[in-house]
Design an enzyme around this catalytic site. Structure first.
Site: not given
Ligand SMILES: *Cc1c(COP(=O)(O)O)cnc(C)c1O
Length: 820
Positions: A490, A587, A616, A673, A715, A763, A765
């Site tokens: 992602k 979430r 998660h 994951r 700036y 800044c 850029d």
């Molecule tokens: C982003 C994400 C992960 C990966 O997490 P890391 O801490 O980057 O390993 C795993 N599961 C879900 C649902 C996520 O959103």
């Protein structure tokens, strides 16, 4: 394999047991990768077992291709292919090494071997270049220096070679013995020792001793006496007539004195017999000077004349030798391999090309191979390779390359020089092509690459694909071999560039990809990514895309389930879905009290197949949340069992993110994951040393200014140098993703290895850094994130986390990919 060998001999050498022997069959090629077969009937395929795959899985397709001889593990089931020869051994990697050892024993010319922590590859390349002035040199391709890389390098030695240069690298105790046995170096070079990869060894001392064991039977060992730790060890073990030490202090076999001259240095080497040799080298930095000194001393020791050494040095540059994948013009992909002069290197580049996404056409731009030996033979092999990799168009530069014209009258265009090629080549003819530019350094193909690449502005993010593979394998090793891996790509693969990273992940053999939104998945599919893709948050408007592009949405609430279910009924389609269980993240996800509703929804909608059930962690990276994490797991197990009990099939179960893999491997279930860890950040701090940095964000200095005391910078006049000094302006700002919170000394960059703090406000850029007292000029490189900079520490300085720094890097920063 450089010497033909009969099947019978292979059986003897590997002490294997044989099925369907054909003793007289001669083998002249060896492959460990099913994609690299040139002459099937003469090939021995060695089925290796790696973290990512088992070579044996490819045997049925190789049999169809015509391969007749296989080296396999004892437990291989040969019933699927009865009429080919299987040689069974306890360990195929070991058998491969035994074959290499035998091939090495047939080579009677000098073998030089290089080990040490840094500089191995560059010393090998430079020495190859300098010896190549006079001799036919075989050398390890790229950094093929491992337990498998060394045998492959040895098989690349041909009988016409006059000297071989082999790199040897180890990462843990006990590995050197096998390398030593195969390489049997006549001359050794020990570059230096660092603390990298210390975790594989008991102590630095143990690592040094292990590395030195490579040279136990060598005639000579070259080393720098000024590294006290190394020289003490060497001098206590090796007799003085074997040692060739060089030093900036008196008393060594070679005493060096250096003087900077213009862009380079003058080096005087005084031999212990007081004879002196003077060289001019195009370097001033300590590391390059050390590397070139090793090279010069080795060339002298091998008997090369000072004149011819100097001639070779004149052509060296501290060029980038890496194989790089870059965005090319008109959506093309460009593989930059402009430092390659032999067949071994060409094969590596072709293999890398083969792993890229398919494009409209394959184009090869190639120079003469500056390889000693019979051109007919060499170009016959090049022709075979070109046929195998199916190029649509060939451009050749040089003299001998015209050998290819006969073979490829339709597709070959030849040029006498790079200048002629540049004059006649119209870059606009390339469109969505895969272009490999490979040539010897003297042809100056950098200019060709410049012409064909998408304009690269000041700031680039360079991604090391080998480091990515290293990190992937590191996590694989923490897991049981059966556990599948979903890689989270992602947010443009945490900033790394989704498509190329996903392609590499696919090649490494991962099982699933995870993205946040449907359009991220669609982009991957459009670029030919085939792995299953889970979408964390597929909006209702995108159900059609999910179905069309075979994306698998996460279902996280009863309402969402119902709307996807009715969509799929209306559209007469089935879909794979993933169920998110909320065990504390709060979430998205089903809560415990919704399980009954979920079960009835699943029962009512058989068109939605549950591909997986997961949860998660909220704090797997932090010890203080350990109890909470364990409670999450307890609840998850109850929830997933509830769902499993009503299903007639078995979906995948998964829970662990990167931190989870490090901390709770007992909960790996069917899949994990992997996210941030793959990208080189080990958030728990447990295995920090084991991961490699994959990304280097680099920019360049646009201007350098001297300031008077009290003048202000940027700036709001936030930056001040009270006593005056020097600043450099970098082509990097918050629009590139360089956080504005780095302003006023919170952040820093590295220029020539030294820290330069940000001065004033960042800044849009650009930003300014304090370079007082540093020797810098416009055009110099500044490292913003990279190996010597801890992202965790940088993130802490501005109150954020490494994830945010990585994903903030703007899309206008070009991503380039390389193999080191
Ligand atoms: C982003 C994400 C992960 C990966 O997490 P890391 O801490 O980057 O390993 C795993 N599961 C879900 C649902 C996520 O959103």
């Amino acid at each position: 394999m450089f010497q033909e060998i009969s099947q019978k001999q292979i059986v003897e050498l590997t002490k294997g047991s044989v099925l369907n022997r054909h003793d007289e069959l001669m083998i002249s090629q060896l492959a460990i990768d099913s994609r690299q077969i040139l002459h099937p009937s003469k090939t021995l395929f060695v089925a290796l077992r790696g973290a990512k795959a088992d070579g044996a899985d490819f045997i049925p397709q190789l049999v169809k291709l015509g391969v007749q001889t296989f080296l396999v593990h004892d437990d291989f089931d040969e019933s699927t292919a009865l009429d080919v020869c299987f040689i069974k051994v306890a360990d195929t990697r070991r058998a491969l090494q035994l074959l290499a050892k035998y091939q090495r024993s047939l080579f009677t010319n000098p073998v030089v071997s290089i080990t040490g922590s840094n500089g191995k590859t560059i010393v090998k390349e430079w020495l190859g270049e300098i010896l190549g002035q006079k001799y036919a040199v075989a050398k390890s391709p790229k950094s093929y220096n491992s337990q498998v890389g060394v045998p492959l390098s040895i098989f690349g030695i041909e009988s016409y070679h006059q000297v071989a240069i082999l790199e040897a690298g180890i990462s843990k105790a006990g590995e050197m013995a096998a390398l030593e046995e195969m390489i049997q170096p006549n001359l050794g070079i020990f570059t230096n020792i660092g603390t990298a990869h210390q975790e594989g060894f008991e102590s630095l001392e143990a690592k040094l001793q292990e590395k030195l064991s490579l040279f136990k039977d060598s005639n000579f060992l070259i080393y720098c006496r000024d590294h006290d730790f190394i020289s003490e060890a060497i001098e206590s073990v090796f007799p003085s007539d074997k040692r060739v030490g060089w030093s900036d202090r008196a008393g060594a076999e070679f005493t060096r004195s250096l003087k900077v001259k213009g862009n380079g240095s003058r080096m005087i080497l005084m031999n212990s017999d007081l004879s002196t040799h003077t060289f001019h080298v195009p370097f001033t930095d300590v590391a390059s000077l050390e590397n070139i000194t090793h090279v010069i001393v080795a060339a002298i020791t091998l008997g090369q004349s000072v004149g011819s050494i100097q001639e070779g040095i004149a052509h060296l540059k501290s060029v980038d030798m890496r194989l790089t994948l870059k965005p090319g013009i008109n959506d093309s992909l460009l593989i930059d391999d402009t430092y390659n002069n032999d067949l071994a290197g060409l094969k590596v580049a072709l293999d890398f090309m083969q792993q890229q996404r398919p494009k409209r056409r394959k184009i090869l731009i190639l120079s003469d191979l500056l390889q000693q030996g019979s051109p007919e033979k060499i170009y016959a092999e090049v022709s075979e390779l070109i046929k195998k990799y199916r190029f649509d168009q060939l451009y050749g530069v040089g003299k001998e390359i015209f050998f290819l014209e006969k073979e490829f009258p339709e597709s070959f265009t030849g040029f006498n020089s790079t200048l002629e090629l540049l004059a006649k080549l119209d870059p606009e003819t390339f469109q969505n092509d895969l272009i490999l530019v490979t040539g010897a350094r003297v042809f100056g193909f950098e200019e060709v690459v410049n012409r064909l690449q998408q304009r690269i502005h000041g700031t680039t993010l360079e991604i090391n694909l080998n480091a990515l593979t290293h990190n992937y394998n590191f996590y694989k090793k923490l897991l049981s071999p059966k556990t599948k891996v979903m890689v989270m790509v992602k947010a443009l693969a945490y900033g790394g560039g989704a498509v190329e990273i996903a392609n590499q992940i696919q090649t490494m053999g991962a099982d699933y990809l995870g993205v946040a939104f449907s359009d991220e998945g669609v982009a991957l599919r459009k670029q030919g990514i085939k792995l299953p893709i889970m979408v964390l948050n597929a909006m209702q408007e995108s159900f059609g895309l999910c179905s069309e592009f075979n994306l698998e949405p996460v279902v996280f609430s009863p309402e969402y389930f119902e709307s996807l279910a009715s969509w799929s009924i209306i559209h007469h389609t089935t879909m794979k879905i993933h169920l998110d269980m909320d065990t504390g993240m709060h979430r998205l996800g089903f809560e415990k009290k919704q399980i009954e509703v979920l079960k009835s929804l699943i029962k009512a909608n058989p068109q939605l197949e549950v591909a997986s059930i997961y949860t998660h962690f909220v704090g797997a990276d932090e010890e203080i949340h350990r109890e909470f994490s364990l409670t999450q797991m307890k609840n998850f197990i109850v929830m997933k069992e509830e769902v499993l009990s009503m299903l007639s099939y078995r979906p995948l179960i998964h829970a662990l993110n990167s931190a989870g893999i490090s901390t709770f491997p007992q909960f790996q279930f069917d899949m994990v994951r992997l996210g941030i860890g793959l990208y080189g950040v080990e958030v728990t701090g447990k295995f920090e040393q084991a991961l490699r940095t994959i990304g280097t964000l680099k920019t360049t200095i646009s201007q350098v200014k001297e300031l008077e005391p009290g003048e202000t910078i940027g700036y709001s006049r936030k930056g001040v140098l009270a006593t005056g000094g020097k600043i450099a302006t970098l082509a990097l700002g918050y629009a590139d993703g360089y956080d504005r919170r780095f302003s006023n000394g919170k952040g820093y960059v590295l220029i020539h290895g030294k820290q330069a703090p940000i001065i004033g406000n960042v800044c849009m850029d650009m930003c300014m850094v304090d370079v007082s007292g540093m020797d810098v000029k416009a055009g110099d490189e500044a490292i913003v994130y990279g190996e010597k900079i801890s992202l965790k520490e940088l993130a802490e300085r501005i109150g954020t986390i490494p994830y945010e720094l990585l994903t903030n890097i703007s899309t206008r920063v070009k991503r380039v990919y390389y193999l080191d």
